[in-house]
Write a protein that holds these residues in place. Structure first.
Motif, PDB file in Angstrom:
ATOM      1  N   ASP A 161       0.823  -1.221   0.000  1.00 28.69           N
ATOM      2  CA  ASP A 161       0.000   0.000   0.000  1.00 28.69           C
ATOM      3  C   ASP A 161       0.849   1.260   0.000  1.00 28.69           C
ATOM      4  O   ASP A 161       0.367   2.335  -0.365  1.00 28.69           O
ATOM      5  N   LEU A 162       2.112   1.135   0.416  1.00 27.87           N
ATOM      6  CA  LEU A 162       2.982   2.314   0.484  1.00 27.87           C
ATOM      7  C   LEU A 162       3.276   2.871  -0.904  1.00 27.87           C
ATOM      8  O   LEU A 162       3.544   4.065  -1.045  1.00 27.87           O
ATOM      9  N   ILE A 163       3.227   2.016  -1.924  1.00 27.75           N
ATOM     10  CA  ILE A 163       3.503   2.477  -3.290  1.00 27.75           C
ATOM     11  C   ILE A 163       2.469   3.516  -3.700  1.00 27.75           C
ATOM     12  O   ILE A 163       2.794   4.571  -4.241  1.00 27.75           O
ATOM     13  N   VAL A 164       1.195   3.201  -3.422  1.00 22.66           N
ATOM     14  CA  VAL A 164       0.125   4.131  -3.777  1.00 22.66           C
ATOM     15  C   VAL A 164       0.295   5.447  -3.020  1.00 22.66           C
ATOM     16  O   VAL A 164       0.173   6.536  -3.584  1.00 22.66           O
ATOM     17  N   LYS A 165       0.590   5.359  -1.709  1.00 20.95           N
ATOM     18  CA  LYS A 165       0.756   6.562  -0.899  1.00 20.95           C
ATOM     19  C   LYS A 165       1.925   7.406  -1.398  1.00 20.95           C
ATOM     20  O   LYS A 165       1.859   8.639  -1.425  1.00 20.95           O
ATOM     21  N   ASP A 166       3.014   6.734  -1.788  1.00 24.82           N
ATOM     22  CA  ASP A 166       4.200   7.458  -2.245  1.00 24.82           C
ATOM     23  C   ASP A 166       3.900   8.230  -3.528  1.00 24.82           C
ATOM     24  O   ASP A 166       4.250   9.410  -3.655  1.00 24.82           O
ATOM     25  N   TYR A 167       3.226   7.607  -4.482  1.00 25.39           N
ATOM     26  CA  TYR A 167       2.905   8.279  -5.742  1.00 25.39           C
ATOM     27  C   TYR A 167       1.864   9.382  -5.519  1.00 25.39           C
ATOM     28  O   TYR A 167       1.905  10.418  -6.182  1.00 25.39           O
ATOM     29  N   ARG A 168       0.936   9.156  -4.583  1.00 28.62           N
ATOM     30  CA  ARG A 168      -0.046  10.205  -4.285  1.00 28.62           C
ATOM     31  C   ARG A 168       0.651  11.406  -3.652  1.00 28.62           C
ATOM     32  O   ARG A 168       0.324  12.560  -3.973  1.00 28.62           O
ATOM     33  N   ARG A 169       1.614  11.157  -2.761  1.00 27.07           N
ATOM     34  CA  ARG A 169       2.349  12.268  -2.144  1.00 27.07           C
ATOM     35  C   ARG A 169       3.068  13.084  -3.211  1.00 27.07           C
ATOM     36  O   ARG A 169       3.022  14.324  -3.207  1.00 27.07           O
ATOM     37  N   LEU A 170       3.730  12.412  -4.154  1.00 22.76           N
ATOM     38  CA  LEU A 170       4.437  13.118  -5.227  1.00 22.76           C
ATOM     39  C   LEU A 170       3.458  13.894  -6.104  1.00 22.76           C
ATOM     40  O   LEU A 170       3.749  15.019  -6.528  1.00 22.76           O
ATOM     41  N   PHE A 171       2.287  13.299  -6.374  1.00 22.48           N
ATOM     42  CA  PHE A 171       1.272  13.993  -7.159  1.00 22.48           C
ATOM     43  C   PHE A 171       0.820  15.273  -6.465  1.00 22.48           C
ATOM     44  O   PHE A 171       0.701  16.331  -7.096  1.00 22.48           O
ATOM     45  N   LEU A 172       0.593  15.201  -5.143  1.00 20.14           N
ATOM     46  CA  LEU A 172       0.109  16.373  -4.403  1.00 20.14           C
ATOM     47  C   LEU A 172       1.184  17.435  -4.252  1.00 20.14           C
ATOM     48  O   LEU A 172       0.869  18.603  -4.004  1.00 20.14           O
ATOM     49  N   GLU A 173       2.449  17.066  -4.389  1.00 15.33           N
ATOM     50  CA  GLU A 173       3.498  18.076  -4.430  1.00 15.33           C
ATOM     51  C   GLU A 173       3.452  18.819  -5.762  1.00 15.33           C
ATOM     52  O   GLU A 173       3.709  20.030  -5.818  1.00 15.33           O
ATOM     53  N   ARG A 174       3.130  18.112  -6.845  1.00  9.12           N
ATOM     54  CA  ARG A 174       3.017  18.743  -8.158  1.00  9.12           C
ATOM     55  C   ARG A 174       1.695  19.485  -8.307  1.00  9.12           C
ATOM     56  O   ARG A 174       1.627  20.544  -8.947  1.00  9.12           O
ATOM     57  N   ARG A 182      -8.798  17.839  -2.539  1.00  8.28           N
ATOM     58  CA  ARG A 182      -7.759  16.849  -2.228  1.00  8.28           C
ATOM     59  C   ARG A 182      -8.381  15.479  -1.966  1.00  8.28           C
ATOM     60  O   ARG A 182      -7.874  14.455  -2.419  1.00  8.28           O
ATOM     61  N   ALA A 183      -9.489  15.461  -1.212  1.00  7.23           N
ATOM     62  CA  ALA A 183     -10.136  14.199  -0.876  1.00  7.23           C
ATOM     63  C   ALA A 183     -10.842  13.573  -2.070  1.00  7.23           C
ATOM     64  O   ALA A 183     -10.979  12.350  -2.152  1.00  7.23           O
ATOM     65  N   ALA A 184     -11.284  14.401  -3.020  1.00 10.54           N
ATOM     66  CA  ALA A 184     -12.069  13.891  -4.152  1.00 10.54           C
ATOM     67  C   ALA A 184     -11.222  13.198  -5.202  1.00 10.54           C
ATOM     68  O   ALA A 184     -11.685  12.271  -5.871  1.00 10.54           O
ATOM     69  N   VAL A 185      -9.985  13.639  -5.388  1.00  9.84           N
ATOM     70  CA  VAL A 185      -9.139  13.103  -6.462  1.00  9.84           C
ATOM     71  C   VAL A 185      -8.356  11.911  -5.925  1.00  9.84           C
ATOM     72  O   VAL A 185      -7.345  12.063  -5.243  1.00  9.84           O
ATOM     73  N   VAL A 186      -8.835  10.709  -6.236  1.00 14.39           N
ATOM     74  CA  VAL A 186      -8.240   9.477  -5.719  1.00 14.39           C
ATOM     75  C   VAL A 186      -8.158   8.450  -6.843  1.00 14.39           C
ATOM     76  O   VAL A 186      -9.113   8.262  -7.598  1.00 14.39           O
ATOM     77  N   LEU A 187      -7.006   7.778  -6.942  1.00 11.28           N
ATOM     78  CA  LEU A 187      -6.782   6.738  -7.943  1.00 11.28           C
ATOM     79  C   LEU A 187      -6.272   5.475  -7.264  1.00 11.28           C
ATOM     80  O   LEU A 187      -5.506   5.537  -6.300  1.00 11.28           O
ATOM     81  N   TYR A 193      -1.275   8.311 -10.942  1.00 13.87           N
ATOM     82  CA  TYR A 193      -1.012   9.614 -10.332  1.00 13.87           C
ATOM     83  C   TYR A 193       0.027  10.397 -11.130  1.00 13.87           C
ATOM     84  O   TYR A 193      -0.071  11.624 -11.267  1.00 13.87           O
ATOM     85  N   ALA A 194       1.039   9.699 -11.651  1.00 19.60           N
ATOM     86  CA  ALA A 194       2.053  10.379 -12.458  1.00 19.60           C
ATOM     87  C   ALA A 194       1.432  10.918 -13.744  1.00 19.60           C
ATOM     88  O   ALA A 194       1.710  12.052 -14.157  1.00 19.60           O
ATOM     89  N   ARG A 195       0.574  10.113 -14.363  1.00 18.22           N
ATOM     90  CA  ARG A 195      -0.072  10.551 -15.610  1.00 18.22           C
ATOM     91  C   ARG A 195      -1.003  11.730 -15.357  1.00 18.22           C
ATOM     92  O   ARG A 195      -1.044  12.681 -16.145  1.00 18.22           O
TER      93      ARG A 195
END
Length: 283
Positions: A161-174, A182-187, A193-195
């Motif tokens: 599950d950490l993979i998803v959290k890590d990519y979401r964190r990077l997405f929210l930095e961008r 923030r709560a509505a946009v979930v993948l 998240y990168a795309r």
């Protein structure tokens, strides 16, 4: 089932033997069911905090916490499994001394833990947690230090599950969305998240070109959600093109199909009708 003999030394020995047997049987069961390797592995604190993004920490003090909220360790992830059952016999003597002390009613100091969201990670006191599990306790006293992170720990159950959290964190930095946006946009797929991050950045670049002005990331994120994401999702719901999927996945799908088929970035009823007529809507 735990059966006491009434002799504390013998019962402490039996406690350890039972916990070791349960750990071995759990590993065998996991292998037979072909479950992922990380199901019974204790969560490593450093990896969790890295995935969520460390912000700071604060001392909370001594509290009584639930044993089932303790899911990981700072540095002892190989000595115990996810339920703090010993993974080898080499700790038997120390473990049994603590179990004997507990059974005799001797005072046991609180453990030290880090708190991340609702999860706890042991700094000191792994054997005490293991013994508490063996004795069937539900709670334990702990000195708590709370760790503050950029995104919350909700949904973390296994290491994967950490993979998803890590990519979401990077997405929210961008794309620094806040509040309800923030709560509505979930993948579910971490790669998406990168795309999506690239998609929002491209949308922001076109917006700045059109308006002839510079916008920072926060402003782009805010306007993308209000002027692009919400209207598109609203149209998809009206056209019954969301289905059972999360709305962000529906948005990603239709945004890609729009450009592939029509080669433009506008949204209106004609675009939605074209997409519905020329593509099969995933459900």
């Amino acid at each position: 089932m735990r059966r006491d003999t009434g002799f504390p030394v013998a019962d402490a020995e039996n406690d350890f033997t039972r916990m070791r047997r349960q750990q071995v049987l759990s590993r065998l069961s996991t292998w037979l069911r072909r479950e992922p390797d990380d199901v019974n592995i204790m969560l490593p604190f450093d990896e969790v905090v890295a995935a969520l993004g460390w912000v700071g920490e604060r001392r909370v003090g001594t509290q009584t916490i639930r044993l089932d909220s303790i899911v990981g360790s700072v540095d002892r992830t190989r000595d115990f499994d996810r339920r703090f059952r010993p993974t080898s016999a080499r700790m038997r003597q120390r473990w049994q001394r603590l179990a004997l002390a507990q059974r005799r009613g001797e005072s046991v100091p609180p453990i030290d833990v880090y708190r991340v969201g609702d999860l706890h990670f042991v700094v000191d006191g792994h054997h005490r947690v293991s013994v508490a599990h063996a004795l069937g306790l539900d709670v334990i006293d702990a000195v708590v230090t709370e760790v503050l992170t950029r995104i919350n720990a909700h949904g973390i159950r296994h290491r994967g599950d950490l993979i998803v959290k890590d990519y979401r964190r990077l997405f929210l930095e961008r794309v620094p969305l806040t509040g309800e946006a923030r709560a509505a946009v979930v993948l579910a797929d971490p790669w998406e998240y990168a795309r999506l991050g690239e998609h929002v950045e491209a949308w922001g670049f076109r917006l700045m070109q059109d308006e002839g002005t510079f916008l920072d990331r926060a402003a782009i994120a805010r306007r993308w959600f209000a002027e692009e994401y919400e209207p598109v999702v609203r149209m998809l719901r009206q056209a019954d093109m969301v289905g059972a999927r999360p709305e962000t996945e529906a948005y990603m799908w239709v945004a890609g199909e729009r450009y592939r088929l029509i080669r433009n970035h506008r949204w209106d009823d004609d675009v939605i009708d074209t997409l519905r007529a020329t593509t099969e809507v995933p459900r």
